[in-house]
Design a protein around this motif. Sequence first.
Motif, mmCIF file in Angstrom:
data_model
loop_
_atom_site.group_PDB
_atom_site.id
_atom_site.type_symbol
_atom_site.label_atom_id
_atom_site.label_comp_id
_atom_site.label_asym_id
_atom_site.label_seq_id
_atom_site.Cartn_x
_atom_site.Cartn_y
_atom_site.Cartn_z
ATOM 1 N N TYR A 70 0.847 -1.188 0.000
ATOM 2 C CA TYR A 70 0.000 0.000 0.000
ATOM 3 C C TYR A 70 0.885 1.242 0.000
ATOM 4 C CZ TYR A 70 -3.607 -3.305 1.470
ATOM 5 O OH TYR A 70 -4.470 -4.379 1.552
ATOM 6 N N LEU A 71 0.673 2.117 -0.962
ATOM 7 C CA LEU A 71 1.357 3.402 -1.043
ATOM 8 C C LEU A 71 0.381 4.470 -0.571
ATOM 9 C CD1 LEU A 71 2.813 2.971 -4.654
ATOM 10 C CD2 LEU A 71 3.839 2.234 -2.497
ATOM 11 N N VAL A 72 0.783 5.253 0.429
ATOM 12 C CA VAL A 72 -0.132 6.215 1.049
ATOM 13 C C VAL A 72 0.532 7.589 1.063
ATOM 14 C CG1 VAL A 72 -1.516 6.762 3.086
ATOM 15 C CG2 VAL A 72 -1.055 4.367 2.509
ATOM 16 N N GLY A 73 -0.198 8.593 0.656
ATOM 17 C CA GLY A 73 0.343 9.946 0.652
ATOM 18 C C GLY A 73 -0.768 10.982 0.752
ATOM 19 N N VAL A 74 -0.385 12.240 0.609
ATOM 20 C CA VAL A 74 -1.327 13.363 0.607
ATOM 21 C C VAL A 74 -1.316 13.981 -0.789
ATOM 22 C CG1 VAL A 74 -1.788 15.685 1.468
ATOM 23 C CG2 VAL A 74 -1.173 13.866 3.061
ATOM 24 N N ALA A 88 -8.016 21.350 -2.836
ATOM 25 C CA ALA A 88 -8.571 20.239 -2.065
ATOM 26 C C ALA A 88 -7.428 19.335 -1.622
ATOM 27 C CB ALA A 88 -9.567 19.451 -2.907
ATOM 28 N N THR A 89 -7.347 19.048 -0.327
ATOM 29 C CA THR A 89 -6.301 18.197 0.243
ATOM 30 C C THR A 89 -6.925 16.897 0.723
ATOM 31 O OG1 THR A 89 -5.029 20.126 0.968
ATOM 32 C CG2 THR A 89 -4.518 18.012 2.020
ATOM 33 N N GLU A 90 -6.374 15.759 0.268
ATOM 34 C CA GLU A 90 -6.928 14.448 0.616
ATOM 35 C C GLU A 90 -5.796 13.458 0.874
ATOM 36 O OE1 GLU A 90 -10.697 14.160 -2.379
ATOM 37 O OE2 GLU A 90 -8.702 14.331 -3.272
ATOM 38 N N VAL A 91 -6.028 12.551 1.802
ATOM 39 C CA VAL A 91 -5.141 11.389 1.958
ATOM 40 C C VAL A 91 -5.554 10.364 0.909
ATOM 41 C CG1 VAL A 91 -4.341 9.563 3.506
ATOM 42 C CG2 VAL A 91 -4.868 11.842 4.420
ATOM 43 N N VAL A 92 -4.591 9.853 0.168
ATOM 44 C CA VAL A 92 -4.886 8.913 -0.911
ATOM 45 C C VAL A 92 -3.993 7.686 -0.787
ATOM 46 C CG1 VAL A 92 -5.695 10.679 -2.522
ATOM 47 C CG2 VAL A 92 -3.266 10.075 -2.475
ATOM 48 N N TYR A 93 -4.441 6.591 -1.397
ATOM 49 C CA TYR A 93 -3.622 5.372 -1.382
ATOM 50 C C TYR A 93 -3.830 4.606 -2.683
ATOM 51 C CZ TYR A 93 -7.685 2.337 -0.595
ATOM 52 O OH TYR A 93 -8.868 1.655 -0.741
ATOM 53 N N ASN A 105 -5.784 2.363 -9.176
ATOM 54 C CA ASN A 105 -6.008 3.803 -9.171
ATOM 55 C C ASN A 105 -5.829 4.342 -7.752
ATOM 56 O OD1 ASN A 105 -6.646 3.847 -11.908
ATOM 57 N ND2 ASN A 105 -8.822 3.472 -11.509
ATOM 58 N N TRP A 106 -5.387 5.592 -7.660
ATOM 59 C CA TRP A 106 -5.270 6.231 -6.349
ATOM 60 C C TRP A 106 -6.670 6.575 -5.843
ATOM 61 C CZ3 TRP A 106 -0.675 6.971 -3.690
ATOM 62 C CH2 TRP A 106 0.487 6.640 -4.389
ATOM 63 N N ARG A 107 -6.962 6.138 -4.625
ATOM 64 C CA ARG A 107 -8.284 6.362 -4.028
ATOM 65 C C ARG A 107 -8.154 7.298 -2.831
ATOM 66 N NH1 ARG A 107 -8.118 0.711 -5.176
ATOM 67 N NH2 ARG A 107 -9.711 0.079 -6.696
#
Length: 363
Positions: A70-74, A88-93, A105-107
Motif C-alpha cells: 500500500y502506497l499512502v500519501g497526501v 482540495a487536500t486528501e489522503v490517498v492510497y 487507481n489512487w483512491r
Amino acid sequence: MAVRTATPVTGWLLRGSDGRLTAYAPAEGGVARWTETRPGGPEWTGPELLPAPGLDPHLSIARSAQGYVYLVGVRRRNVPSDAGDWTATEVVYATQLQSGRPVTNWRSIGTPHGQEWDRAAQVGAPTAVVDSVGLHVFVRNAGGGVCGRQMDARGIWGPWTDLKGSHVLDGMTATATSAGRVELLAPAAEFVLRWQQDEPGGELQRVRNTPAKPAPATATAVATGDDRVTHFWREAADSALHTVLPAADGTDGADDEPVSASLGAVGTGPAAALRTVLDGHDCTVLAQRAVSGLPAVAVFPSGDETVGGQWSETGEDFAGAPALALDAAGRVTLAVLGADGHLRVARQRVSEPGLALGDWVRV
C-alpha cells in the motif's frame, strides 16, 4: 524522471511475495519504482513512474502478510470555481498486488476535517501499517493531535477516529509485530507519544508519554521480538539516536514511567531498522545517514539496542534516509538514493562473519 531524493522515511525497500525487492521514491508527477528482475538480483528494472499528480513528496509504504503493498500519501488538487480557485487536500492510497505489476487507481480517504479545506490543508504526512485485520492510516490533524482510519478485511473503511495527543510534530511511525499487533509513535514538543493494541486487531490504546525532545521527521521502529516493537528517534539537542528502554519486568513499560536512552549515534533523519539473525544471534541492524553524509551501519542485540553497536561508514554521500530489507537469499540489503537520484544497493557478504557489506551497485 526527476526523483525526489529527500524523502524522510525509511520503509521504502520491500520484498514481495515472489521474493523480489522493490524500491520506491517520490518523483515529479508520482512515485518512482525499481524492481529486481529476479529474486536476489543483482539486476533491476526502473525507475518507472507510477503516475500520481499532485502527490506531496512524502510517501508511507505498508506491506500485508499476503504481499500487497500500500502506497499512502497526501494529494493536493486545484479546484476551479466561479468564486476563485481553491485547493482540495486528501489522503490517498494505491495498492500493488504483485511485484512489478501496475498499481490500482489512487483512491481518496479524505481527511479528519472533511470538506473544511483550510483545516484539511494542515494535516501532516501520513504513516501506514497493516495489522492482522487490515490497513491503518494515521495523520497529525490541524489541531496538533493524531487521527486514524482503518480498512477492514473486506476493504471497507471505517470513520476517522480521534486518538487525541497534542503538539505532535512531523514524522509519526507505525509498526506491527509478527502477530499483527500495532504500535504507533508520534514525536511531540516535550514527549514521545505512543499508542498500542493490547491484542491483534484491537483498539489502539494510549500508553504513558516518554519525556523527550525529539527532532521532527526522525522516528522509526522495528519489531525486535515476536511481540515487541522498539522505537527510535533523534533528540533535537544533539541529533543522537534514542530509544525507549523496556521495563525491568520485560514488558513494554505501559504501567511504568518510560525512560529513554541514547545510542550515541549522531546523524540526520530517521535510521532504518531491521531484525535478522547473524552468526546465530538475534540482531537489530540499524543504518543511518552519518554526519559525513555517508551511510553508516551498526548491529545490536535485538531488544537490547543500547548495548554495543560499532558504526561503520560505507559508500558515498546520499540524500534522504536509507532503507534496509532481507533479499530472497536472506542477505541484509542496504539501499540509498544518491544525490543524482540513482538507486544504490549493497548486500551482505554471507561468506564473512558478522555483517560485512559487498560492493555498492548503482542502478
